[in-house]
Design a protein around this motif. Structure first.
Motif, PDB file in Angstrom:
ATOM      1  N   LEU A 214       9.175  -1.284   7.242  1.00  0.00           N
ATOM      2  CA  LEU A 214       8.224  -2.316   6.833  1.00  0.00           C
ATOM      3  C   LEU A 214       7.988  -2.337   5.329  1.00  0.00           C
ATOM      4  O   LEU A 214       7.902  -3.394   4.709  1.00  0.00           O
ATOM      5  CB  LEU A 214       6.893  -2.131   7.574  1.00  0.00           C
ATOM      6  N   ASP A 215       7.897  -1.154   4.718  1.00  0.00           N
ATOM      7  CA  ASP A 215       7.618  -1.119   3.278  1.00  0.00           C
ATOM      8  C   ASP A 215       8.787  -1.611   2.427  1.00  0.00           C
ATOM      9  O   ASP A 215       8.657  -1.790   1.223  1.00  0.00           O
ATOM     10  CB  ASP A 215       7.186   0.282   2.837  1.00  0.00           C
ATOM     11  N   HIS A 216       9.927  -1.877   3.036  1.00  0.00           N
ATOM     12  CA  HIS A 216      11.088  -2.400   2.315  1.00  0.00           C
ATOM     13  C   HIS A 216      11.375  -3.863   2.645  1.00  0.00           C
ATOM     14  O   HIS A 216      12.075  -4.526   1.892  1.00  0.00           O
ATOM     15  CB  HIS A 216      12.327  -1.551   2.603  1.00  0.00           C
ATOM     16  N   VAL A 217      10.851  -4.357   3.750  1.00  0.00           N
ATOM     17  CA  VAL A 217      11.168  -5.738   4.165  1.00  0.00           C
ATOM     18  C   VAL A 217       9.943  -6.639   4.276  1.00  0.00           C
ATOM     19  O   VAL A 217      10.078  -7.836   4.522  1.00  0.00           O
ATOM     20  CB  VAL A 217      11.941  -5.764   5.503  1.00  0.00           C
TER      21      VAL A 217
ATOM     22  N   GLY B 269       9.120  -5.384  -0.629  1.00  0.00           N
ATOM     23  CA  GLY B 269       8.254  -4.685   0.310  1.00  0.00           C
ATOM     24  C   GLY B 269       6.974  -5.395   0.705  1.00  0.00           C
ATOM     25  O   GLY B 269       6.366  -5.059   1.711  1.00  0.00           O
ATOM     26  N   ALA B 270       6.556  -6.378  -0.084  1.00  0.00           N
ATOM     27  CA  ALA B 270       5.323  -7.112   0.223  1.00  0.00           C
ATOM     28  C   ALA B 270       5.354  -8.443  -0.521  1.00  0.00           C
ATOM     29  O   ALA B 270       6.094  -8.597  -1.492  1.00  0.00           O
ATOM     30  CB  ALA B 270       4.096  -6.309  -0.195  1.00  0.00           C
ATOM     31  N   ASP B 271       4.532  -9.390  -0.050  1.00  0.00           N
ATOM     32  CA  ASP B 271       4.381 -10.649  -0.778  1.00  0.00           C
ATOM     33  C   ASP B 271       3.911 -10.310  -2.185  1.00  0.00           C
ATOM     34  O   ASP B 271       3.010  -9.486  -2.347  1.00  0.00           O
ATOM     35  CB  ASP B 271       3.339 -11.546  -0.116  1.00  0.00           C
TER      36      ASP B 271
ATOM     37  N   PRO C 146       0.816  -1.224   0.000  1.00  0.00           N
ATOM     38  CA  PRO C 146       0.000   0.000   0.000  1.00  0.00           C
ATOM     39  C   PRO C 146       0.847   1.270   0.000  1.00  0.00           C
ATOM     40  O   PRO C 146       0.383   2.339  -0.343  1.00  0.00           O
ATOM     41  CB  PRO C 146      -0.810  -0.108   1.297  1.00  0.00           C
ATOM     42  N   PHE C 147       2.124   1.127   0.364  1.00  0.00           N
ATOM     43  CA  PHE C 147       3.021   2.284   0.380  1.00  0.00           C
ATOM     44  C   PHE C 147       3.563   2.613  -1.006  1.00  0.00           C
ATOM     45  O   PHE C 147       4.279   3.585  -1.175  1.00  0.00           O
ATOM     46  CB  PHE C 147       4.201   2.023   1.329  1.00  0.00           C
TER      47      PHE C 147
END
Length: 103
Positions: free
Chosen positions: A59-62, A32-34, A10-11
């Motif tokens: 969070l948006d990177h890992v 950043g996400a699955d 979402p980022f």
């Protein structure tokens, strides 16, 4: 060299896959996400995921690191020394954190 960008989470964070055209080896930077799209890209192009590189621990990177690591049974990660120390303190961390060049 090929650099493919995937906009994830979402980022709207940019995840990049860097590929050596000759060898077909790839490194994913900041998953950043699955992402089924990212997995399809790697598989469709018969790429060998060498490592997952994390630029920093937001969070948006890992967010997609665990899913990508499980999908490709990848245990080699590259990140800063400070980040690796904080992550490896986590009792559930079973990853190899590596600062050596990927060759």
């Amino acid at each position: 060299m090929i650099v493919e960008t995937f906009v994830l989470s979402p980022f709207q964070q940019n995840t990049r896959v860097i590929v050596c055209e000759k060898s077909g080896r790839a490194v994913c930077v900041d998953p950043g996400a699955d992402s089924p799209e990212l997995v399809r890209y790697l598989r469709k192009n018969d790429l060998t995921l060498q490592a997952i590189t994390l630029t920093h621990a937001h969070l948006d990177h890992v967010g997609g690191t665990g899913a990508l690591a499980r999908e490709f049974q990848k245990r080699r990660f590259c990140c800063t020394r400070t980040m690796s120390r904080s992550i490896t303190r986590c009792p559930s961390s079973r990853f190899e954190w590596d600062s050596r060049p990927i060759n």
